[in-house]
Design an enzyme around this catalytic site. Structure first.
Site, PDB file in Angstrom:
ATOM      1  N   HIS A   1      42.463 -18.417 -38.361  1.00 45.30           N
ATOM      2  CA  HIS A   1      41.911 -18.531 -39.713  1.00 45.30           C
ATOM      3  C   HIS A   1      41.894 -19.989 -40.177  1.00 45.30           C
ATOM      4  O   HIS A   1      42.564 -20.373 -41.150  1.00 45.30           O
ATOM      5  CB  HIS A   1      42.685 -17.679 -40.716  1.00 45.30           C
ATOM      6  CG  HIS A   1      41.870 -17.365 -41.950  1.00 45.30           C
ATOM      7  ND1 HIS A   1      42.137 -16.301 -42.777  1.00 45.30           N
ATOM      8  CD2 HIS A   1      40.787 -17.992 -42.496  1.00 45.30           C
ATOM      9  CE1 HIS A   1      41.260 -16.276 -43.785  1.00 45.30           C
ATOM     10  NE2 HIS A   1      40.439 -17.301 -43.630  1.00 45.30           N
TER      11      HIS A   1
ATOM     12  N   GLU B   1      47.277 -11.025 -41.138  1.00 41.13           N
ATOM     13  CA  GLU B   1      47.438 -12.450 -40.853  1.00 41.13           C
ATOM     14  C   GLU B   1      48.800 -12.923 -41.351  1.00 41.13           C
ATOM     15  O   GLU B   1      49.197 -12.559 -42.451  1.00 41.13           O
ATOM     16  CB  GLU B   1      46.319 -13.256 -41.515  1.00 41.13           C
ATOM     17  CG  GLU B   1      44.945 -12.916 -40.978  1.00 41.13           C
ATOM     18  CD  GLU B   1      43.821 -13.721 -41.628  1.00 41.13           C
ATOM     19  OE1 GLU B   1      44.126 -14.623 -42.452  1.00 41.13           O
ATOM     20  OE2 GLU B   1      42.653 -13.472 -41.303  1.00 41.13           O
TER      21      GLU B   1
ATOM     22  N   ARG C   1      36.039 -12.245 -43.283  1.00 43.56           N
ATOM     23  CA  ARG C   1      37.281 -11.516 -43.532  1.00 43.56           C
ATOM     24  C   ARG C   1      37.429 -10.430 -42.476  1.00 43.56           C
ATOM     25  O   ARG C   1      36.468  -9.720 -42.156  1.00 43.56           O
ATOM     26  CB  ARG C   1      37.299 -10.891 -44.931  1.00 43.56           C
ATOM     27  CG  ARG C   1      37.438 -11.900 -46.070  1.00 43.56           C
ATOM     28  CD  ARG C   1      38.801 -12.581 -46.064  1.00 43.56           C
ATOM     29  NE  ARG C   1      38.954 -13.535 -47.149  1.00 43.56           N
ATOM     30  CZ  ARG C   1      38.655 -14.824 -47.070  1.00 43.56           C
ATOM     31  NH1 ARG C   1      38.138 -15.321 -45.952  1.00 43.56           N
ATOM     32  NH2 ARG C   1      38.863 -15.625 -48.098  1.00 43.56           N
TER      33      ARG C   1
END
Length: 321
Positions: free
Chosen positions: A288, A269, A240
């Site tokens: 991601h 994000e 994270r």
């Protein structure tokens, strides 16, 4: 709810427009309609306008935030589904207060660890630059480094960290580890040497992060941690973004206090278009994709369908609230 009424189901966070083809959603057609939404997260008011007509919402873990403000703006919502059995972006307490059931799914066990290892190999061997040179007509442009005999530091020796440790050992690396809960005995069970936090950063040639984000772990990789890293070391984060002090990392990279970073996760994000990570030549950045595999998506969406059917029959499964 009145089961005679058609149910409106939204599958959101489908940024790649792949959810509809990932599994067979037709089993839900007898219950109502399924709509696939590809928008990025927005302000609560815009999210509420987008989603206010749905009874059921399927979302990807920690892409869109469902806090109390948004949940209270969705009076029709009865069932919220998330990939995985944990989602820090969903206020499950507020959901329960609003009569919204939250259910999850299982997750694949290998994808994130595999991506971590791919990034480690790519950043240490400068694969992005070498491949880019070849595609533009060039040839060799750098001198990469090997992994054999080097030290991999693992911050967080959970299930993913354990798998990454195994990969490193297969490549002949020495593996060290630290976390707030890790013990020497626990590390030894996985062939990992337990060290103090500062030594983890000081000794690592590659430092890989595998912690769950919490109030205790937020910003745990701070300026003082990076200050003791080798100038030849790499930092890898597939866990994270907020685990790392982003400003401190950018400074360390710009001033070449560390050799580089490989990142799959970020404070915000999708990553803003003008973010420094998009332009820095010592950063290998991916969007991601740690869990973005055909196998994981099949698990997520298959089990979301199972969750909807079970809920509709009055016997909900994999409940989180």
């Amino acid at each position: 709810m009145d089961k005679q009424l058609p149910i409106r189901i939204a599958v959101i966070d489908d940024w790649q427009s792949v959810a509809e083809q990932a599994v067979d959603w037709s089993v839900l057609h007898s219950l109502g309609s399924v709509t696939f939404l590809h928008d990025y997260p927005a302000a609560p008011a815009q999210m509420a306008e987008r989603l206010q007509s749905y009874d059921v919402i399927c979302l990807m873990r920690e892409r869109s935030r469902f806090d109390k403000d948004l949940l209270t703006r969705l009076p029709r919502l009865k069932l919220l589904l998330t990939s995985g059995m944990r989602n820090a972006a969903v206020d499950t307490e507020a959901a329960a207060q609003s009569g919204i059931l939250v259910c999850g799914t299982e997750s694949g066990k290998h994808a994130a660890a595999e991506l971590t290892w791919a990034l480690i190999m790519a950043v240490t061997r400068n694969l992005a630059d070498e491949a880019g040179s070849l595609k533009t007509g060039g040839w060799q442009v750098s001198l990469g480094g090997g992994l054999y005999g080097k030290t991999l530091g693992i911050l967080g020796l959970g299930k993913i960290g354990q798998r990454v440790a195994g990969y490193a050992q297969a490549f002949g690396m020495r593996v060290i580890g630290w976390s707030q809960n890790l013990t020497a005995e626990g590390a030894q069970q996985h062939g990992v040497s337990y060290v103090a936090k500062e030594e983890l950063f000081r000794q690592s040639d590659v430092l890989s992060i595998h912690l769950v984000l919490s109030d205790r772990s937020r910003g745990i990789v701070d300026a003082s941690s990076m200050a003791v890293m080798k100038p030849t070391a790499y930092l890898v984060n597939t866990s994270r973004g907020p685990l790392v002090n982003e400003a401190a990392l950018i400074k360390a990279l710009r001033e070449h206090h560390i050799a580089g970073a490989a990142l799959d996760v970020y404070d915000q994000e999708p990553l803003p278009r003008d973010h420094p990570f998009r332009r820095m030549d010592n950063v290998l950045a991916t969007p991601h994709i740690g869990y973005v595999t055909q196998e994981d998506y099949r698990i997520f969406f298959t089990q979301m369908i199972e969750d909807i059917l079970a809920w509709h029959e009055g016997r909900p499964i994999r409940t989180l609230s």
